[in-house]
Design a protein around this motif. Sequence first.
Motif, PDB file in Angstrom:
ATOM      1  N   GLU A 157     -17.891  -5.163  -6.836  1.00  0.00           N
ATOM      2  CA  GLU A 157     -18.769  -4.031  -6.578  1.00  0.00           C
ATOM      3  C   GLU A 157     -19.244  -3.513  -7.932  1.00  0.00           C
ATOM      4  OE1 GLU A 157     -18.142  -0.104  -3.985  1.00  0.00           O
ATOM      5  OE2 GLU A 157     -16.735  -0.295  -5.644  1.00  0.00           O
ATOM      6  N   SER A 158     -20.544  -3.374  -8.112  1.00  0.00           N
ATOM      7  CA  SER A 158     -21.044  -2.840  -9.381  1.00  0.00           C
ATOM      8  C   SER A 158     -21.485  -1.395  -9.186  1.00  0.00           C
ATOM      9  CB  SER A 158     -22.183  -3.696  -9.923  1.00  0.00           C
ATOM     10  OG  SER A 158     -23.242  -3.733  -9.014  1.00  0.00           O
ATOM     11  N   PHE A 159     -21.326  -0.616 -10.241  1.00  0.00           N
ATOM     12  CA  PHE A 159     -21.675   0.799 -10.186  1.00  0.00           C
ATOM     13  C   PHE A 159     -22.038   1.271 -11.581  1.00  0.00           C
ATOM     14  CE2 PHE A 159     -17.165   0.464 -10.907  1.00  0.00           C
ATOM     15  CZ  PHE A 159     -16.881   1.408 -11.871  1.00  0.00           C
ATOM     16  N   ASN A 160     -22.744   2.386 -11.640  1.00  0.00           N
ATOM     17  CA  ASN A 160     -23.070   3.008 -12.916  1.00  0.00           C
ATOM     18  C   ASN A 160     -21.944   3.954 -13.309  1.00  0.00           C
ATOM     19  OD1 ASN A 160     -25.590   1.794 -13.332  1.00  0.00           O
ATOM     20  ND2 ASN A 160     -26.573   3.269 -11.992  1.00  0.00           N
ATOM     21  N   SER A 161     -21.604   3.924 -14.568  1.00  0.00           N
ATOM     22  CA  SER A 161     -20.567   4.794 -15.104  1.00  0.00           C
ATOM     23  C   SER A 161     -21.206   5.684 -16.162  1.00  0.00           C
ATOM     24  CB  SER A 161     -19.463   3.940 -15.724  1.00  0.00           C
ATOM     25  OG  SER A 161     -18.594   4.735 -16.467  1.00  0.00           O
ATOM     26  N   PHE A 162     -20.948   6.967 -16.071  1.00  0.00           N
ATOM     27  CA  PHE A 162     -21.450   7.934 -17.039  1.00  0.00           C
ATOM     28  C   PHE A 162     -20.246   8.423 -17.831  1.00  0.00           C
ATOM     29  CE2 PHE A 162     -24.263   7.842 -13.433  1.00  0.00           C
ATOM     30  CZ  PHE A 162     -25.492   7.684 -14.036  1.00  0.00           C
ATOM     31  N   GLU A 163     -20.128   7.910 -19.055  1.00  0.00           N
ATOM     32  CA  GLU A 163     -18.955   8.188 -19.869  1.00  0.00           C
ATOM     33  C   GLU A 163     -19.285   9.236 -20.930  1.00  0.00           C
ATOM     34  OE1 GLU A 163     -15.302   5.709 -21.848  1.00  0.00           O
ATOM     35  OE2 GLU A 163     -16.956   4.654 -20.895  1.00  0.00           O
ATOM     36  N   ILE A 164     -18.415  10.217 -21.052  1.00  0.00           N
ATOM     37  CA  ILE A 164     -18.599  11.294 -22.021  1.00  0.00           C
ATOM     38  C   ILE A 164     -17.820  10.950 -23.279  1.00  0.00           C
ATOM     39  CG2 ILE A 164     -18.193  13.725 -22.486  1.00  0.00           C
ATOM     40  CD1 ILE A 164     -18.515  14.202 -19.513  1.00  0.00           C
ATOM     41  N   PHE A 165     -18.506  11.016 -24.412  1.00  0.00           N
ATOM     42  CA  PHE A 165     -17.898  10.741 -25.702  1.00  0.00           C
ATOM     43  C   PHE A 165     -18.046  11.959 -26.602  1.00  0.00           C
ATOM     44  CE2 PHE A 165     -18.771   6.437 -24.296  1.00  0.00           C
ATOM     45  CZ  PHE A 165     -17.660   5.743 -24.737  1.00  0.00           C
ATOM     46  N   VAL A 166     -17.049  12.195 -27.440  1.00  0.00           N
ATOM     47  CA  VAL A 166     -17.197  13.136 -28.546  1.00  0.00           C
ATOM     48  C   VAL A 166     -17.417  12.294 -29.800  1.00  0.00           C
ATOM     49  CG1 VAL A 166     -15.984  15.120 -27.603  1.00  0.00           C
ATOM     50  CG2 VAL A 166     -14.672  13.335 -28.700  1.00  0.00           C
ATOM     51  N   LEU A 167     -18.406  12.703 -30.598  1.00  0.00           N
ATOM     52  CA  LEU A 167     -18.872  11.899 -31.725  1.00  0.00           C
ATOM     53  C   LEU A 167     -18.766  12.676 -33.028  1.00  0.00           C
ATOM     54  CD1 LEU A 167     -22.225  10.963 -29.982  1.00  0.00           C
ATOM     55  CD2 LEU A 167     -20.212   9.528 -30.034  1.00  0.00           C
ATOM     56  N   ASN A 168     -18.741  11.929 -34.133  1.00  0.00           N
ATOM     57  CA  ASN A 168     -18.844  12.591 -35.431  1.00  0.00           C
ATOM     58  C   ASN A 168     -20.323  12.824 -35.733  1.00  0.00           C
ATOM     59  OD1 ASN A 168     -19.671   9.999 -36.076  1.00  0.00           O
ATOM     60  ND2 ASN A 168     -18.398   9.840 -37.895  1.00  0.00           N
ATOM     61  N   GLU A 169     -20.629  13.397 -36.877  1.00  0.00           N
ATOM     62  CA  GLU A 169     -22.017  13.738 -37.225  1.00  0.00           C
ATOM     63  C   GLU A 169     -22.948  12.522 -37.236  1.00  0.00           C
ATOM     64  OE1 GLU A 169     -23.649  16.525 -37.658  1.00  0.00           O
ATOM     65  OE2 GLU A 169     -21.949  17.878 -37.481  1.00  0.00           O
ATOM     66  N   ASN A 170     -22.461  11.375 -37.733  1.00  0.00           N
ATOM     67  CA  ASN A 170     -23.297  10.182 -37.842  1.00  0.00           C
ATOM     68  C   ASN A 170     -23.326   9.355 -36.569  1.00  0.00           C
ATOM     69  OD1 ASN A 170     -23.711  10.878 -40.475  1.00  0.00           O
ATOM     70  ND2 ASN A 170     -22.124   9.534 -41.275  1.00  0.00           N
ATOM     71  N   HIS A 171     -22.549   9.732 -35.571  1.00  0.00           N
ATOM     72  CA  HIS A 171     -22.429   9.024 -34.300  1.00  0.00           C
ATOM     73  C   HIS A 171     -21.774   7.652 -34.473  1.00  0.00           C
ATOM     74  CE1 HIS A 171     -25.819  11.438 -32.120  1.00  0.00           C
ATOM     75  NE2 HIS A 171     -25.076  12.197 -32.898  1.00  0.00           N
ATOM     76  N   PHE A 172     -21.056   7.437 -35.578  1.00  0.00           N
ATOM     77  CA  PHE A 172     -20.389   6.160 -35.788  1.00  0.00           C
ATOM     78  C   PHE A 172     -19.008   6.148 -35.137  1.00  0.00           C
ATOM     79  CE2 PHE A 172     -23.234   5.611 -39.563  1.00  0.00           C
ATOM     80  CZ  PHE A 172     -23.923   4.539 -39.029  1.00  0.00           C
ATOM     81  N   LYS A 173     -18.310   7.246 -35.234  1.00  0.00           N
ATOM     82  CA  LYS A 173     -16.987   7.338 -34.626  1.00  0.00           C
ATOM     83  C   LYS A 173     -17.136   8.058 -33.302  1.00  0.00           C
ATOM     84  CE  LYS A 173     -14.498   7.481 -38.972  1.00  0.00           C
ATOM     85  NZ  LYS A 173     -13.591   8.258 -39.825  1.00  0.00           N
ATOM     86  N   ARG A 174     -16.600   7.439 -32.274  1.00  0.00           N
ATOM     87  CA  ARG A 174     -16.688   8.059 -30.959  1.00  0.00           C
ATOM     88  C   ARG A 174     -15.369   7.886 -30.224  1.00  0.00           C
ATOM     89  NH1 ARG A 174     -20.727   3.826 -27.836  1.00  0.00           N
ATOM     90  NH2 ARG A 174     -19.247   2.120 -27.826  1.00  0.00           N
ATOM     91  N   ASP A 175     -15.023   8.917 -29.497  1.00  0.00           N
ATOM     92  CA  ASP A 175     -13.814   8.912 -28.681  1.00  0.00           C
ATOM     93  C   ASP A 175     -14.202   9.254 -27.253  1.00  0.00           C
ATOM     94  OD1 ASP A 175     -12.123   8.415 -30.880  1.00  0.00           O
ATOM     95  OD2 ASP A 175     -12.102  10.547 -31.379  1.00  0.00           O
ATOM     96  N   SER A 176     -13.748   8.452 -26.329  1.00  0.00           N
ATOM     97  CA  SER A 176     -14.050   8.684 -24.922  1.00  0.00           C
ATOM     98  C   SER A 176     -13.223   9.853 -24.398  1.00  0.00           C
ATOM     99  CB  SER A 176     -13.741   7.424 -24.122  1.00  0.00           C
ATOM    100  OG  SER A 176     -13.931   7.661 -22.749  1.00  0.00           O
TER     101      SER A 176
END
Length: 174
Positions: free
Chosen positions: A121-140
């Motif tokens: 079964e396929s579905f869309n997932s909307f994942e929330i991330f917190v990012l650093n200023e440059n958007h290079f480091k992200r944590d779910s």
Amino acid sequence: MKKENLILEPSFNLQQQIIILGISLIPLMFIIALIEAKLNWKGYLTFTFVLLLFSYLFALAFSKKGMIKKGNKLYKAKFFRGHTLFRQKVDLSDRPVVSILKFKKSQKLAFFSAARPDLSESFNSFEIFVLNENHFKRDSVMYFEEEDSAKKAVEFLTTDFPLRHEVFSPNLAR
């Protein structure tokens, strides 16, 4: 200390709920066996533990996921009828930006694997991330299957925490 809860959507889909409820049948069989037995204090202690295990698994199957703000700390949590089953702290240090990323995911259907092993079964997932200023480091932080739930969670994060919502775009020049 003020505590705010945001309860959004079910933690598990139907097939996952069935699997958890199936696992909870094992403690239920022990409970039935212990009810008919003559118990001493160790038996009553075992009965209480197994009853709590069954109750926890049952509540987990029908739990909902959400977030808790306690003081200035963020926790992701699972709730059953408004009560917190468990929570996990989300580290927001050095992460001033929050963003929603959309992913296409699929999940194999466990109960049809013998007849059609590749059925999924396929579905869309909307994942929330917190990012650093440059958007290079992200944590779910958490993912949702409904876009409205993700938007409500981002609104909760931006109003109650010093986070700002941005579109994810890593920029080398920043």
